[in-house]
Enzyme design. Structure first.
Site, PDB file in Angstrom:
ATOM      1  N   THR A 198      -0.482   1.412  -0.707  1.00 14.52           N
ATOM      2  CA  THR A 198      -1.485   1.387   0.356  1.00 14.52           C
ATOM      3  C   THR A 198      -0.997   0.594   1.558  1.00 14.52           C
ATOM      4  O   THR A 198      -1.374   0.879   2.697  1.00 14.52           O
ATOM      5  CB  THR A 198      -2.799   0.778  -0.184  1.00 14.52           C
ATOM      6  OG1 THR A 198      -3.295   1.656  -1.193  1.00 14.52           O
ATOM      7  CG2 THR A 198      -3.840   0.609   0.890  1.00 14.52           C
TER       8      THR A 198
ATOM      9  N   SER B  14       1.713   4.014  -6.132  1.00  8.67           N
ATOM     10  CA  SER B  14       2.289   3.360  -7.315  1.00  8.67           C
ATOM     11  C   SER B  14       1.693   3.848  -8.627  1.00  8.67           C
ATOM     12  O   SER B  14       2.217   3.533  -9.689  1.00  8.67           O
ATOM     13  CB  SER B  14       2.200   1.839  -7.203  1.00  8.67           C
ATOM     14  OG  SER B  14       0.933   1.362  -7.564  1.00  8.67           O
TER      15      SER B  14
ATOM     16  N   THR C  11      -0.755  -1.582  -5.126  1.00 11.68           N
ATOM     17  CA  THR C  11      -1.375  -2.589  -5.988  1.00 11.68           C
ATOM     18  C   THR C  11      -1.574  -2.092  -7.431  1.00 11.68           C
ATOM     19  O   THR C  11      -1.640  -2.887  -8.358  1.00 11.68           O
ATOM     20  CB  THR C  11      -2.767  -2.998  -5.446  1.00 11.68           C
ATOM     21  OG1 THR C  11      -3.585  -1.823  -5.352  1.00 11.68           O
ATOM     22  CG2 THR C  11      -2.673  -3.683  -4.106  1.00 11.68           C
ATOM     23  N   ASP C  12      -1.667  -0.744  -7.597  1.00 14.16           N
ATOM     24  CA  ASP C  12      -2.133  -0.230  -8.888  1.00 14.16           C
ATOM     25  C   ASP C  12      -1.209  -0.542 -10.070  1.00 14.16           C
ATOM     26  O   ASP C  12      -1.690  -0.791 -11.174  1.00 14.16           O
ATOM     27  CB  ASP C  12      -2.377   1.282  -8.792  1.00 14.16           C
ATOM     28  CG  ASP C  12      -3.665   1.590  -8.026  1.00 14.16           C
ATOM     29  OD1 ASP C  12      -4.517   0.679  -7.913  1.00 14.16           O
ATOM     30  OD2 ASP C  12      -3.815   2.716  -7.536  1.00 14.16           O
TER      31      ASP C  12
HETATM   32  C1  SIN Z   1      -0.953   2.326  -4.887  1.00 11.64           C
HETATM   33  O1  SIN Z   1      -1.004   1.581  -5.847  1.00 11.64           O
HETATM   34  O2  SIN Z   1       0.119   2.817  -4.458  1.00 11.64           O
HETATM   35  C2  SIN Z   1      -2.203   2.747  -4.192  1.00 11.64           C
HETATM   36  C3  SIN Z   1      -3.254   1.723  -4.237  1.00 11.64           C
HETATM   37  C4  SIN Z   1      -2.909   0.442  -3.566  1.00 11.64           C
HETATM   38  O3  SIN Z   1      -1.794   0.162  -3.146  1.00 11.64           O
HETATM   39  O4  SIN Z   1      -3.859  -0.372  -3.427  1.00 11.64           O
END
Ligand code: SIN
Length: 317
Positions: free
Chosen positions: A14, A63, A96-97
């Site tokens: 993100t 991710s 973050t995932d």
């Molecule tokens: C991801 O994990 O690539 C999408 C969600 C995020 O980064 O918060």
């Protein structure tokens, strides 16, 4: 600080996401902006005197789609830069995932007496108030801080260690937590303030040699099974028939497993499948006791226990 280099490796997420509408914090597409452009959008980073910040795109994914191949490539690029005397530390931009999984993978495989700092964002780069730029500045500041070694995650002003960090919230900007441990420290105006009694040397000695990973034809197949009310064993039986090599059970409480699932897991174990118990609770860890039928993950969450088991299988441990 003068004459130091920080390398920022981009993997997507993100933090590199864009939405059609700047007011939209959820309807965006992750992994759209290149890491060089991300850095270029934060002039303060290129203006730090005596510090060169270089960027390299290793991957460009949401991710949720992270995989062993990208991890292998990322680890190799991290080690390459860490081994260079001019490099003070490596920063990784990541979704973050699955950030906690990548952090643990790197902690397991890197030989690192320097900092590796993963950072991320909950709002896309196109948001009215994106959180990525501050997170990236904080990650670079941590990588420049003295005597920091090992793999860390920095977001929303908090510093977390690779072992305990977990994404704990699907929306809020401070999405990460470290369970019982809490943050290791806080980023404040470009400086880190460590929590009391924290050792900043989470040095990684590379438990698994990089060459083993680089030469792996494929990752050992390890799946995570959830024990829950009404759980059944047929999923485990199907995985065994399908050639699974390891199973991590996200257990209830202190490592307990629904009896139907437990029977199937015992069959799997007898058939040569490695079975590891982790707790599905967000804090604490399974406390082993005499007579346990399966080993426990020694405090690793199910997703991290899966990575360690995969690596163990790779080296035949
Ligand atoms: C991801 O994990 O690539 C999408 C969600 C995020 O980064 O918060």
């Amino acid at each position: 600080m003068s004459g130091q280099k920080i390398v920022v490796l981009g993997t997507g997420g993100t933090i590199a996401g864009t939405a059609a509408d700047a007011a939209d914090n959820i309807g965006y597409k992750a992994a759209q902006v290149g890491v060089r452009d991300l850095l270029a959008s934060i002039p303060a980073l290129s203006q730090s005197e005596g510090v060169a910040v270089e960027a390299e795109q290793v991957a460009q994914v949401d991710s949720k789609d992270m995989d062993f191949d990208i991890w292998t490539r990322l680890a190799a690029r991290c080690q390459h830069h860490l081994d260079h005397p001019a490099v003070k530390g490596v920063v990784i931009t990541h979704g973050t995932d699955t950030l906690e999984e990548t952090a643990w993978f790197l902690q397991e495989v890197l030989r690192c007496t320097k900092p590796v700092v993963l950072t991320s964002a909950m709002r896309p780069a196109s948001a009215l108030t994106p959180d990525g730029p501050q997170n990236l500045m904080d990650a670079v500041a941590l990588a420049l801080a003295p005597d920091v070694r090992g793999v860390f995650a920095v977001a929303a002003g908090e510093v977390h260690g690779a072992r305990l960090v977990q994404k704990a919230h699907p929306y809020r900007v401070n999405a990460f937590a470290s369970g019982d441990g809490g943050p290791l420290g806080w980023m404040e105006e470009g400086s880190v303030r460590w929590a009391p009694n924290i050792s900043v040397a989470h040095e990684s000695k590379g438990r698994i040699a990089m060459i083993v990973i680089a030469n792996a034809v494929s990752a050992p197949r390890v799946e995570i099974i959830l024990s829950h009310a009404g759980a059944r064993g047929s999923l485990v039986d199907a995985l065994v028939r399908d050639g699974v090599q390891g199973l991590v059970v996200a257990c209830t409480g202190n490592g307990t497993i629904h009896h139907a699932l437990e029977d199937a897991l015992l069959r799997a174990q007898v058939a040569g499948v490695r079975v590891v118990r982790a707790t599905r609770c967000s804090g604490g860890q399974v406390l082993p006791k005499p007579g346990d039928l399966f080993v426990d993950s020694r405090g690793l969450s199910p997703v991290k226990a899966r990575i360690s088991l995969m690596l163990d299988l790779l080296v035949g441990a």
